[in-house]
Design a protein around this motif. Structure first.
Motif, PDB file in Angstrom:
ATOM      1  N   GLY A 159     -38.234  14.123   0.333  1.00  0.00           N
ATOM      2  CA  GLY A 159     -38.840  15.365  -0.135  1.00  0.00           C
ATOM      3  C   GLY A 159     -40.275  15.210  -0.593  1.00  0.00           C
ATOM      4  O   GLY A 159     -40.876  16.158  -1.112  1.00  0.00           O
ATOM      5  N   ILE A 160     -40.851  14.004  -0.405  1.00  0.00           N
ATOM      6  CA  ILE A 160     -42.244  13.766  -0.787  1.00  0.00           C
ATOM      7  C   ILE A 160     -43.147  14.276   0.331  1.00  0.00           C
ATOM      8  O   ILE A 160     -42.961  13.921   1.495  1.00  0.00           O
ATOM      9  CB  ILE A 160     -42.499  12.265  -1.012  1.00  0.00           C
ATOM     10  N   PRO A 161     -44.158  15.091   0.024  1.00  0.00           N
ATOM     11  CA  PRO A 161     -45.077  15.575   1.063  1.00  0.00           C
ATOM     12  C   PRO A 161     -45.770  14.416   1.777  1.00  0.00           C
ATOM     13  O   PRO A 161     -46.067  13.387   1.148  1.00  0.00           O
ATOM     14  CB  PRO A 161     -46.076  16.426   0.270  1.00  0.00           C
ATOM     15  N   ALA A 162     -46.032  14.581   3.047  1.00  0.00           N
ATOM     16  CA  ALA A 162     -46.648  13.514   3.853  1.00  0.00           C
ATOM     17  C   ALA A 162     -47.979  13.039   3.261  1.00  0.00           C
ATOM     18  O   ALA A 162     -48.309  11.849   3.320  1.00  0.00           O
ATOM     19  CB  ALA A 162     -46.845  14.005   5.285  1.00  0.00           C
ATOM     20  N   GLU A 163     -48.730  13.969   2.684  1.00  0.00           N
ATOM     21  CA  GLU A 163     -50.031  13.595   2.129  1.00  0.00           C
ATOM     22  C   GLU A 163     -49.921  12.766   0.851  1.00  0.00           C
ATOM     23  O   GLU A 163     -50.905  12.184   0.381  1.00  0.00           O
ATOM     24  CB  GLU A 163     -50.898  14.833   1.861  1.00  0.00           C
ATOM     25  N   ASN A 164     -48.718  12.695   0.284  1.00  0.00           N
ATOM     26  CA  ASN A 164     -48.513  11.929  -0.954  1.00  0.00           C
ATOM     27  C   ASN A 164     -47.761  10.625  -0.735  1.00  0.00           C
ATOM     28  O   ASN A 164     -47.306  10.000  -1.698  1.00  0.00           O
ATOM     29  CB  ASN A 164     -47.749  12.778  -1.982  1.00  0.00           C
ATOM     30  N   THR A 165     -47.631  10.212   0.510  1.00  0.00           N
ATOM     31  CA  THR A 165     -46.980   8.933   0.788  1.00  0.00           C
ATOM     32  C   THR A 165     -47.816   8.107   1.748  1.00  0.00           C
ATOM     33  O   THR A 165     -48.550   8.647   2.574  1.00  0.00           O
ATOM     34  CB  THR A 165     -45.565   9.128   1.353  1.00  0.00           C
ATOM     35  N   ILE A 166     -47.696   6.798   1.615  1.00  0.00           N
ATOM     36  CA  ILE A 166     -48.443   5.879   2.471  1.00  0.00           C
ATOM     37  C   ILE A 166     -47.512   5.227   3.481  1.00  0.00           C
ATOM     38  O   ILE A 166     -47.829   5.126   4.663  1.00  0.00           O
ATOM     39  CB  ILE A 166     -49.170   4.809   1.623  1.00  0.00           C
ATOM     40  N   GLY A 167     -46.329   4.789   3.005  1.00  0.00           N
ATOM     41  CA  GLY A 167     -45.353   4.206   3.914  1.00  0.00           C
ATOM     42  C   GLY A 167     -45.225   2.712   3.806  1.00  0.00           C
ATOM     43  O   GLY A 167     -45.401   1.983   4.783  1.00  0.00           O
ATOM     44  N   VAL A 168     -44.918   2.210   2.596  1.00  0.00           N
ATOM     45  CA  VAL A 168     -44.762   0.772   2.359  1.00  0.00           C
ATOM     46  C   VAL A 168     -43.376   0.516   1.783  1.00  0.00           C
ATOM     47  O   VAL A 168     -42.927   1.231   0.881  1.00  0.00           O
ATOM     48  CB  VAL A 168     -45.842   0.244   1.386  1.00  0.00           C
ATOM     49  N   ALA A 169     -42.689  -0.503   2.292  1.00  0.00           N
ATOM     50  CA  ALA A 169     -41.332  -0.827   1.846  1.00  0.00           C
ATOM     51  C   ALA A 169     -41.319  -1.246   0.379  1.00  0.00           C
ATOM     52  O   ALA A 169     -42.262  -1.874  -0.112  1.00  0.00           O
ATOM     53  CB  ALA A 169     -40.760  -1.953   2.700  1.00  0.00           C
ATOM     54  N   THR A 170     -40.232  -0.907  -0.315  1.00  0.00           N
ATOM     55  CA  THR A 170     -40.114  -1.241  -1.737  1.00  0.00           C
ATOM     56  C   THR A 170     -40.158  -2.737  -1.972  1.00  0.00           C
ATOM     57  O   THR A 170     -40.696  -3.200  -2.984  1.00  0.00           O
ATOM     58  CB  THR A 170     -38.812  -0.652  -2.306  1.00  0.00           C
ATOM     59  N   THR A 171     -39.605  -3.537  -1.062  1.00  0.00           N
ATOM     60  CA  THR A 171     -39.655  -4.999  -1.223  1.00  0.00           C
ATOM     61  C   THR A 171     -41.108  -5.492  -1.260  1.00  0.00           C
ATOM     62  O   THR A 171     -41.441  -6.390  -2.041  1.00  0.00           O
ATOM     63  CB  THR A 171     -38.899  -5.694  -0.077  1.00  0.00           C
ATOM     64  N   ASP A 172     -41.951  -4.898  -0.436  1.00  0.00           N
ATOM     65  CA  ASP A 172     -43.372  -5.265  -0.442  1.00  0.00           C
ATOM     66  C   ASP A 172     -44.061  -4.762  -1.708  1.00  0.00           C
ATOM     67  O   ASP A 172     -44.933  -5.437  -2.264  1.00  0.00           O
ATOM     68  CB  ASP A 172     -44.074  -4.695   0.788  1.00  0.00           C
ATOM     69  N   TRP A 221     -50.968   5.602 -11.106  1.00  0.00           N
ATOM     70  CA  TRP A 221     -49.988   6.680 -10.966  1.00  0.00           C
ATOM     71  C   TRP A 221     -50.666   7.984 -10.573  1.00  0.00           C
ATOM     72  O   TRP A 221     -50.180   8.732  -9.718  1.00  0.00           O
ATOM     73  CB  TRP A 221     -49.229   6.839 -12.289  1.00  0.00           C
ATOM     74  N   ASP A 222     -51.799   8.253 -11.189  1.00  0.00           N
ATOM     75  CA  ASP A 222     -52.486   9.531 -11.000  1.00  0.00           C
ATOM     76  C   ASP A 222     -53.134   9.689  -9.622  1.00  0.00           C
ATOM     77  O   ASP A 222     -53.658  10.764  -9.311  1.00  0.00           O
ATOM     78  CB  ASP A 222     -53.547   9.730 -12.086  1.00  0.00           C
ATOM     79  N   THR A 223     -53.095   8.645  -8.793  1.00  0.00           N
ATOM     80  CA  THR A 223     -53.557   8.821  -7.414  1.00  0.00           C
ATOM     81  C   THR A 223     -52.680   9.838  -6.689  1.00  0.00           C
ATOM     82  O   THR A 223     -53.102  10.440  -5.707  1.00  0.00           O
ATOM     83  CB  THR A 223     -53.515   7.496  -6.629  1.00  0.00           C
ATOM     84  N   GLY A 224     -51.430   9.987  -7.167  1.00  0.00           N
ATOM     85  CA  GLY A 224     -50.512  10.935  -6.556  1.00  0.00           C
ATOM     86  C   GLY A 224     -49.668  10.346  -5.442  1.00  0.00           C
ATOM     87  O   GLY A 224     -48.698  10.978  -4.996  1.00  0.00           O
ATOM     88  N   TYR A 225     -50.004   9.147  -4.989  1.00  0.00           N
ATOM     89  CA  TYR A 225     -49.216   8.517  -3.934  1.00  0.00           C
ATOM     90  C   TYR A 225     -47.874   8.029  -4.487  1.00  0.00           C
ATOM     91  O   TYR A 225     -47.823   7.407  -5.551  1.00  0.00           O
ATOM     92  CB  TYR A 225     -49.966   7.338  -3.327  1.00  0.00           C
ATOM     93  N   HIS A 226     -46.818   8.282  -3.732  1.00  0.00           N
ATOM     94  CA  HIS A 226     -45.478   7.861  -4.147  1.00  0.00           C
ATOM     95  C   HIS A 226     -45.426   6.350  -4.371  1.00  0.00           C
ATOM     96  O   HIS A 226     -44.856   5.874  -5.369  1.00  0.00           O
ATOM     97  CB  HIS A 226     -44.473   8.267  -3.064  1.00  0.00           C
ATOM     98  N   GLU A 227     -46.018   5.602  -3.469  1.00  0.00           N
ATOM     99  CA  GLU A 227     -46.005   4.146  -3.585  1.00  0.00           C
ATOM    100  C   GLU A 227     -46.765   3.669  -4.825  1.00  0.00           C
ATOM    101  O   GLU A 227     -46.376   2.681  -5.459  1.00  0.00           O
ATOM    102  CB  GLU A 227     -46.599   3.510  -2.325  1.00  0.00           C
ATOM    103  N   CYS A 228     -47.838   4.354  -5.170  1.00  0.00           N
ATOM    104  CA  CYS A 228     -48.605   3.982  -6.367  1.00  0.00           C
ATOM    105  C   CYS A 228     -47.810   4.278  -7.635  1.00  0.00           C
ATOM    106  O   CYS A 228     -47.897   3.529  -8.618  1.00  0.00           O
ATOM    107  CB  CYS A 228     -49.933   4.719  -6.388  1.00  0.00           C
ATOM    108  N   LYS A 229     -47.019   5.341  -7.603  1.00  0.00           N
ATOM    109  CA  LYS A 229     -46.166   5.642  -8.751  1.00  0.00           C
ATOM    110  C   LYS A 229     -45.084   4.568  -8.909  1.00  0.00           C
ATOM    111  O   LYS A 229     -44.772   4.135 -10.029  1.00  0.00           O
ATOM    112  CB  LYS A 229     -45.524   7.020  -8.581  1.00  0.00           C
ATOM    113  N   ILE A 230     -44.532   4.122  -7.786  1.00  0.00           N
ATOM    114  CA  ILE A 230     -43.538   3.051  -7.847  1.00  0.00           C
ATOM    115  C   ILE A 230     -44.171   1.771  -8.396  1.00  0.00           C
ATOM    116  O   ILE A 230     -43.590   1.099  -9.258  1.00  0.00           O
ATOM    117  CB  ILE A 230     -42.926   2.802  -6.455  1.00  0.00           C
ATOM    118  N   LEU A 231     -45.362   1.435  -7.925  1.00  0.00           N
ATOM    119  CA  LEU A 231     -46.068   0.259  -8.436  1.00  0.00           C
ATOM    120  C   LEU A 231     -46.286   0.361  -9.947  1.00  0.00           C
ATOM    121  O   LEU A 231     -46.103  -0.621 -10.675  1.00  0.00           O
ATOM    122  CB  LEU A 231     -47.424   0.110  -7.732  1.00  0.00           C
ATOM    123  N   SER A 232     -46.667   1.528 -10.411  1.00  0.00           N
ATOM    124  CA  SER A 232     -46.900   1.725 -11.847  1.00  0.00           C
ATOM    125  C   SER A 232     -45.639   1.460 -12.651  1.00  0.00           C
ATOM    126  O   SER A 232     -45.669   0.759 -13.667  1.00  0.00           O
ATOM    127  CB  SER A 232     -47.401   3.143 -12.115  1.00  0.00           C
TER     128      SER A 232
END
Length: 236
Positions: free
Chosen positions: A26-39, A58-69
């Protein structure tokens, strides 16, 4: 290490496969980059730990950046103001569960369970049940606490949303794995839900019982496991 450098590094590791997986959440395409959680876990270990830096990431809005945070944040650095900010900006079950298991379970988690379990907001409510599930795995839990959480499950499990139903079933099953007494109490709760007139509770009761009735004690393990597992089949 700068924020834009991290984003560029993520983009270099991106794949359409993982991007599509995130979009399905459900994450908009513009808010995701596409990197595996293991990476992402490998990258998170190298990040600065300063909360200001991680909030900026986190505030970049990218899903992967939020996970990293969430992976890089130290629970002791997460203030109540930060908890509220991050919770209001969570829009997927995977990030919700990760925040609960990496951060909130290591704080005064019961206050969040009690406050959020009756919330109408989807991810606040899911977080409450995710914390109940995580409590029995990551913390010492007494029979009195188990009964308290089972009571919350009985009262607050009439929500038809699938992400809530799944989290309630998960909480019920994890509580049941604590010990033999918890298993019996959890089975009783599941049977009562199954007998309910409420469709959500029926679903939860049926789903939880599938695993609860298979739980067995295995030598050398504190928690019960399913007799469908390799170790469980030996103990059965």
């Amino acid at each position: 290490m700068k924020i834009d450098e991290i984003v560029i590094h993520l983009q270099e590791q991106a794949s359409e496969k993982y991007k599509n997986n995130v979009i399905k959440l459900g994450i908009p395409a513009e808010n995701t980059i596409g990197v595996a959680t293991t990476d992402l876990r490998k990258i998170a270990r190298k990040l600065p730990k300063e909360p200001e830096f991680l909030l900026e990431l986190w505030d970049t809005g990218y899903h992967e950046c939020k996970i990293l945070s969430v992976l890089a944040l130290r629970p002791k650095d997460v203030t109540e103001e930060m908890v509220e900010k991050l919770m209001t900006e969570i829009v997927s079950w995977d990030l919700c569960d990760l925040f609960c298991k990496n951060i909130l379970i290591k704080k005064d988690f019961d206050q969040y369970i009690q406050r959020w379990v009756s919330e109408e907001s989807l991810y606040y409510k899911r977080a409450a049940f995710t914390l109940i599930a995580s409590t029995s795995v990551h913390a010492t839990i007494s029979e009195e606490e188990i009964q308290k959480y089972l009571q919350l499950i009985q009262v607050q499990s009439n929500d038809e949303r699938i992400l809530v139903k799944k989290s309630v079933s998960w909480a019920l099953r994890e509580l049941g794995k604590t010990n033999e007494t918890a298993k019996e109490l959890s089975i009783l709760t599941a049977e009562e839900l199954l007998a309910s007139e409420n469709k959500a509770q029926k679903w939860i009761g049926k789903d939880a019982l599938k695993e609860l009735v298979t739980l067995v004690k295995v030598s050398g393990r504190q928690r019960l496991i399913s007799d469908k597992s390799k170790m469980g089949r030996v103990a059965k």
